[in-house]
Structures are given as structure tokens and as C-alpha cells.
Motif scaffolding. Sequence first.
Motif, PDB file in Angstrom:
ATOM      1  N   GLY A 149       1.056  -1.099   0.096  1.00 26.50           N
ATOM      2  CA  GLY A 149      -0.336   0.019   0.303  1.00 26.50           C
ATOM      3  C   GLY A 149       0.348   1.179   0.160  1.00 26.50           C
ATOM      4  O   GLY A 149       1.995   1.040  -0.328  1.00 26.50           O
ATOM      5  N   GLU A 196       2.792  -8.524  -1.465  1.00 29.71           N
ATOM      6  CA  GLU A 196       1.885  -7.555  -1.359  1.00 29.71           C
ATOM      7  C   GLU A 196      -0.039  -9.142  -1.777  1.00 29.71           C
ATOM      8  O   GLU A 196       0.443  -9.474  -2.636  1.00 29.71           O
ATOM      9  N   THR A 217      -2.475  -8.573  -3.081  1.00 31.58           N
ATOM     10  CA  THR A 217      -3.257  -8.602  -3.518  1.00 31.58           C
ATOM     11  C   THR A 217      -2.363  -9.584  -5.076  1.00 31.58           C
ATOM     12  O   THR A 217      -1.196  -8.599  -5.315  1.00 31.58           O
ATOM     13  N   VAL A 259     -10.228   5.723  -4.154  1.00 34.09           N
ATOM     14  CA  VAL A 259     -11.205   7.350  -3.639  1.00 34.09           C
ATOM     15  C   VAL A 259      -9.712   8.331  -3.397  1.00 34.09           C
ATOM     16  O   VAL A 259      -8.613   8.033  -4.425  1.00 34.09           O
ATOM     17  N   ILE A 302       1.706 -12.625   3.898  1.00 33.79           N
ATOM     18  CA  ILE A 302       2.041 -12.869   4.959  1.00 33.79           C
ATOM     19  C   ILE A 302       1.507 -12.807   6.097  1.00 33.79           C
ATOM     20  O   ILE A 302       0.800 -12.154   5.836  1.00 33.79           O
ATOM     21  N   ALA A 305       3.190  -3.727   6.895  1.00 31.98           N
ATOM     22  CA  ALA A 305       2.700  -2.194   6.328  1.00 31.98           C
ATOM     23  C   ALA A 305       1.512  -2.964   5.897  1.00 31.98           C
ATOM     24  O   ALA A 305       0.754  -2.529   4.421  1.00 31.98           O
ATOM     25  N   ALA A 334      -2.640  -8.892   9.710  1.00 30.87           N
ATOM     26  CA  ALA A 334      -2.430 -10.212   9.896  1.00 30.87           C
ATOM     27  C   ALA A 334      -1.459 -10.416  11.063  1.00 30.87           C
ATOM     28  O   ALA A 334      -1.655 -10.931  12.403  1.00 30.87           O
ATOM     29  N   ARG A 343     -18.735   7.312  -0.153  1.00 26.51           N
ATOM     30  CA  ARG A 343     -17.078   8.163  -0.629  1.00 26.51           C
ATOM     31  C   ARG A 343     -17.164   8.110  -2.427  1.00 26.51           C
ATOM     32  O   ARG A 343     -17.483   6.696  -2.985  1.00 26.51           O
ATOM     33  N   GLY A 357      -4.386   9.991   7.454  1.00 27.29           N
ATOM     34  CA  GLY A 357      -4.076   8.209   6.824  1.00 27.29           C
ATOM     35  C   GLY A 357      -2.654   7.924   6.526  1.00 27.29           C
ATOM     36  O   GLY A 357      -2.023   7.531   6.833  1.00 27.29           O
TER      37      GLY A 357
HETATM   38  C1  LIG Z   1      -7.922  -1.109  -1.277  1.00 27.86           C
HETATM   39  C2  LIG Z   1      -7.961  -0.007  -0.502  1.00 27.86           C
HETATM   40  C3  LIG Z   1      -8.503   1.537  -0.655  1.00 27.86           C
HETATM   41  C4  LIG Z   1      -8.505   2.573   0.201  1.00 27.86           C
HETATM   42  N1  LIG Z   1      -8.920   3.229  -0.330  1.00 27.86           N
HETATM   43  C5  LIG Z   1      -9.186   4.753   0.127  1.00 27.86           C
HETATM   44  C6  LIG Z   1      -9.693   5.740   0.268  1.00 27.86           C
HETATM   45  O1  LIG Z   1     -10.598   6.244  -1.069  1.00 27.86           O
HETATM   46  N2  LIG Z   1      -9.521   6.901   0.881  1.00 27.86           N
HETATM   47  C7  LIG Z   1      -8.906   6.962   1.781  1.00 27.86           C
HETATM   48  O2  LIG Z   1      -8.645   7.695   2.612  1.00 27.86           O
HETATM   49  N3  LIG Z   1      -8.223   6.041   2.178  1.00 27.86           N
HETATM   50  C8  LIG Z   1      -8.689   4.487   1.497  1.00 27.86           C
HETATM   51  N4  LIG Z   1      -7.745   3.645   1.760  1.00 27.86           N
HETATM   52  C9  LIG Z   1      -6.631   3.755   2.702  1.00 27.86           C
HETATM   53  C10 LIG Z   1      -5.195   4.828   2.988  1.00 27.86           C
HETATM   54  O3  LIG Z   1      -4.557   3.381   2.355  1.00 27.86           O
HETATM   55  C11 LIG Z   1      -4.829   4.423   4.005  1.00 27.86           C
HETATM   56  O4  LIG Z   1      -5.649   4.724   5.103  1.00 27.86           O
HETATM   57  C12 LIG Z   1      -3.621   4.970   4.268  1.00 27.86           C
HETATM   58  O5  LIG Z   1      -2.574   4.777   2.746  1.00 27.86           O
HETATM   59  C13 LIG Z   1      -2.319   4.298   4.860  1.00 27.86           C
HETATM   60  O6  LIG Z   1      -1.697   3.068   4.116  1.00 27.86           O
HETATM   61  P1  LIG Z   1      -0.946   1.694   4.637  1.00 27.86           P
HETATM   62  O7  LIG Z   1       0.268   1.438   3.537  1.00 27.86           O
HETATM   63  O8  LIG Z   1      -0.702   1.994   6.206  1.00 27.86           O
HETATM   64  O9  LIG Z   1      -2.538   0.455   4.795  1.00 27.86           O
HETATM   65  P2  LIG Z   1      -2.943  -0.012   3.219  1.00 27.86           P
HETATM   66  O10 LIG Z   1      -3.437   1.468   2.048  1.00 27.86           O
HETATM   67  O11 LIG Z   1      -4.265  -0.748   3.094  1.00 27.86           O
HETATM   68  O12 LIG Z   1      -2.298  -0.799   2.244  1.00 27.86           O
HETATM   69  C14 LIG Z   1      -2.167  -2.039   3.052  1.00 27.86           C
HETATM   70  C15 LIG Z   1      -1.414  -2.818   1.851  1.00 27.86           C
HETATM   71  O13 LIG Z   1      -1.575  -4.566   2.648  1.00 27.86           O
HETATM   72  C16 LIG Z   1      -1.759  -5.114   1.269  1.00 27.86           C
HETATM   73  N5  LIG Z   1      -2.234  -6.240   2.415  1.00 27.86           N
HETATM   74  C17 LIG Z   1      -3.106  -6.518   3.489  1.00 27.86           C
HETATM   75  N6  LIG Z   1      -2.955  -8.200   4.295  1.00 27.86           N
HETATM   76  C18 LIG Z   1      -1.658  -8.510   3.958  1.00 27.86           C
HETATM   77  C19 LIG Z   1      -0.828  -9.254   3.861  1.00 27.86           C
HETATM   78  N7  LIG Z   1      -1.421  -9.951   5.303  1.00 27.86           N
HETATM   79  N8  LIG Z   1       0.222  -9.732   2.731  1.00 27.86           N
HETATM   80  C20 LIG Z   1       1.133  -8.673   2.435  1.00 27.86           C
HETATM   81  N9  LIG Z   1      -0.052  -7.583   1.938  1.00 27.86           N
HETATM   82  C21 LIG Z   1      -1.449  -7.069   2.878  1.00 27.86           C
HETATM   83  C22 LIG Z   1      -3.252  -4.291   1.209  1.00 27.86           C
HETATM   84  O14 LIG Z   1      -4.141  -5.644  -0.036  1.00 27.86           O
HETATM   85  C23 LIG Z   1      -2.718  -3.293   0.623  1.00 27.86           C
HETATM   86  O15 LIG Z   1      -2.768  -3.246  -0.544  1.00 27.86           O
HETATM   87  C24 LIG Z   1      -7.445   2.417   1.573  1.00 27.86           C
HETATM   88  C25 LIG Z   1      -6.803   1.184   1.691  1.00 27.86           C
HETATM   89  C26 LIG Z   1      -7.380   0.293   0.811  1.00 27.86           C
HETATM   90  C27 LIG Z   1      -6.403  -1.061   1.056  1.00 27.86           C
END
Ligand SMILES: Cc1cc2nc3c(=O)[nH]c(=O)nc-3n(C[C@H](O)[C@H](O)[C@H](O)COP(=O)(O)OP(=O)(O)OC[C@H]3O[C@@H](n4cnc5c(N)ncnc54)[C@H](O)[C@@H]3O)c2cc1C
Length: 416
Positions: A9, A30, A32, A40, A127, A159, A165, A186, A320
Motif C-alpha cells: 500500500g 503484496e 493482491t 478514491v 504474509i 504495512a 495479520a 465516498r 491516514g
Molecule cells: C483497497 C484500498 C482502498 C482504500 N481507499 C481509500 C480511500 O479511498 N480513501 C482513504 O482515505 N483511504 C483509503 N484507503 C486507506 C489508505 O490507503 C490508508 O489509510 C493509508 O494510505 C495508509 O496506508 P497503508 O499502506 O498503511 O495501508 P493500506 O493502504 O491499507 O495498504 C495495505 C496493503 O497491504 C496489503 N495486505 C493486506 N494484508 C496483507 C498481508 N497479510 N500480506 C501482504 N499484503 C497485505 C493490502 O492489499 C494493501 O495493499 C484504502 C485502502 C485500501 C487497501
Amino acid sequence: MNILISGGGIGGLTAALALHARGHQVTVCEATAQLRPLGVGINLLPHAVAVLAELSLLPALKAMAVETSALVFANRHGQTIYSDTRGLAGGYSHPQLSIHRGELQLRLWDEAVARLGAERLRAGRRIVAARMDGGQVLAEVERSEGGREEQRADLLIAADGIHSALRRQFYPDEGAPRWNGMMMWRGTSWARPFLDGRTMVQAGHRRAKFVVYPIAPPRPDGLQLINWICDRRLREDGIGGGLTAPSREDWSKPGSLDDLLPTFGGWRFDWLDVPGLIKSATQLLEWPMVDRDPLPRWAQGRITLLGDAAHPMYPIGSNGATQAILDAQAIAARLGETPSVEQALAAYEAERLPLCARIVEMNRQEGLDAILDMVEERAPDGFKRLEDVIDPAEVAAFVQRYKAAAGHRQQQQPPR
Ligand SMILES: Cc1cc2nc3c(=O)[nH]c(=O)nc-3n(C[C@H](O)[C@H](O)[C@H](O)COP(=O)(O)OP(=O)(O)OC[C@H]3O[C@@H](n4cnc5c(N)ncnc54)[C@H](O)[C@@H]3O)c2cc1C
């Protein structure tokens, strides 16, 4: 070091790029299998944009985003309560960017493929667990096509988002995220630019709020992709968190206009036709406003948490993605400063955990949105002069306090 990141992400990919830039060998797993531009709009505050600029990403991001000029607070009649100048004009060293979350993720992914090598970006690899083994981390990886494998690393960064998990492995009794009774719809719509075409607006009050901002430069036909969020409070007893959300949080759950128009159907501002915008949505997603309690620790051995896995928070104040990017910068900077990985993780945690915990708490008190409630209570039918309702200096001081606590680095106050 050989570093493994769980989750591609915004947070995981920024960490990958920042760690690679410091000479580490990084692999991202990742879950996915096929990355698509999901989500969005999101906002990146200037201190997060500074991190991405350091990674030479600013020109590419500026071309696909909107440089936000101001954050305007308005009542549900569209009257301005406070306008906070953002980006360079607001005295920051970098712009604030309003951007499509999925497009940003894909851009970071492509950049990571180019810099780290395609073999280091492993899609379709989830993972599911990890443990320390002889001074190293041994991660258990589930393949999307079936089967499992193990992967070794000197450090594992989880992350993996709000349903992490590895966080569940560390804190098995934590349970589901906490809901505050608010549901968010949204959407994105193609529309004529409103105001200066670069402004973010939050209008309404704690029971019904409309947030709107453009997330891409205008197309040749003059239309701009506008991101909007309708917040409705479905339960009053959830303020501060604590309720169980109605369904498992899924960022891609489709929403329905029937849930919005009874509340927002009459919100016609001088500068924006809210129901018109809502009805022209090309995408509409539903998401309960959830977070989790701050944790006492993020690290166990050489495994640590980052971004939403570490500190999921209500999406208030554009924090976020911003805080996930700041985590990424901090962990990359701390590694190498101390003799051991464990000490670096402790330094990263000491720097980031209390600050993020504070934002989680502030957002439970509605963050900056508390201003909207004050005005709604005192002048539900609107106002002729704002000064009759609230002292503008009081509002300005409130905004500055929130921003200071959230780590904004304004170099100078903007001219007023
Ligand atoms: C599909 C999606 C759509 C989003 N849309 C919005 C939005 O429209 N507006 C907004 O404000 N925030 C949105 N968010 C949340 C936003 O991206 C996060 O709050 C912020 O960017 C922090 O990002 P992060 O990398 O910590 O987490 P995230 O952006 O949630 O990324 C986590 C990533 O880890 C992957 N993942 C999950 N579990 C595992 C695992 N066990 N092993 C390996 N990979 C794993 C997920 O597929 C994802 O790609 C969305 C998140 C996702 C996953």
C-alpha cells in the motif's frame, strides 16, 4: 540489510523506496495478485510530500494530483467559517496534494519495480505469520495461486493495513476495529471545477458532513475529477469509538444514493450543487468510520508495524496516508543510526508511536470538525456575520493547535 515488507500500500511502498535509497535490499509481498487503482481521493500533507520529494517523486505526483490551495470549513448552507491556506502559499516548504489513492499506489508500485527490480515486488503473496529464528525473521507466505512458502529477512515491516495479520499475531485478543457510529459514502464525479479548482471543503456538522475536493487536473473538456464524502452519523452512542461496525470494513463495498439524498438532497450552495454532484457519481463506496486503540508497542524482535497496521485512525485531518509516509521515512532514517536493528526499531517507535496515538485520540474528539459543530449549535439557520456566531481568532487558534499536534511544519504564518 535484507528487509521484507508485508503490504504494497502507500506506507509499504514508500518504506520500500526509502529503504532502497539507503542501500538496503528490500522485498515487498503484496496480498493482491493483480493491483488495480482501488479507492478514491486522499490528501498528502506537505510534510509527507517532502518525503516523496526526497525520493524524486514530486514532478510525477504533481502532474497527476491537485496542489491544494486551502481547506475551507463551511456550514451546511455553504457559508465559510474558516479558510486555512495550504501548501506553499500557507507557508509550507512543499505543496499539499489531493490525489487518487489507487493511482498513487500504482505509481509507487511502478517506481519500486523500476528501482528495486521486478523480482522484489511480489504480488499475490500474503504474509500470514512470522517469528524470530536464529536472529532473523522467518515469514510464512501464502501464494494466491495456492500453496505456501517461507521467506527469511533481517527485518520484517508489517504495512498490511487495518486488518494486519501480524498485528493480530502480536495482539490476538484485540478484536474488530472500533466504530464511532459514523458511516461514510465516498464518491468521485466529473464536474466543472468549484471555487478556485484547488480547494478542499468540509461543510456541515457532526451528524451530517460533506467533504469535497478535486483530485486531478482538469481534462481538455474542462471537467475535473471531484472526490466527495458524505458522512452520516447512524449511532449517537459511538462517539469516541467502541461500537462494533455493521459489517467488516471493506474499502471497496458499493454504496447507494438512496442512503444519501434524504439527508444531502437539499444542500445547494452558491458555489456547488451538492445533490447534482452526488447523482453524477462514477463510483460510490461505503465505509464505516473505524479506528483501533493505540498499542503499547509496535515491535516484537525484528518485526514492527507501520501505517494503518500500527495506528488506524479516522480519516480526519488528512492523516491516514500522511502518517504512513512519515513512518516510512522515520524507519528508514533510524536504521543505520544505531548499532542494532532492535535499537533502531525502538527509536522509530519512540518517535512515531506517541505522535500517532495522539492523532488517533484527537480524531476521536472529531479533530478540526469540532469547529463545524460549534457553529451549527449556535446558528443552525446560517449567519449574516460570522463574528456574531464565533470569534474568528478562537477558530484560528483551534486550527493551529490541531495542526501543531499532528506535526504540521509551517515555516511561517500565511499572510491573512
Ligand atoms: C483497497 C484500498 C482502498 C482504500 N481507499 C481509500 C480511500 O479511498 N480513501 C482513504 O482515505 N483511504 C483509503 N484507503 C486507506 C489508505 O490507503 C490508508 O489509510 C493509508 O494510505 C495508509 O496506508 P497503508 O499502506 O498503511 O495501508 P493500506 O493502504 O491499507 O495498504 C495495505 C496493503 O497491504 C496489503 N495486505 C493486506 N494484508 C496483507 C498481508 N497479510 N500480506 C501482504 N499484503 C497485505 C493490502 O492489499 C494493501 O495493499 C484504502 C485502502 C485500501 C487497501
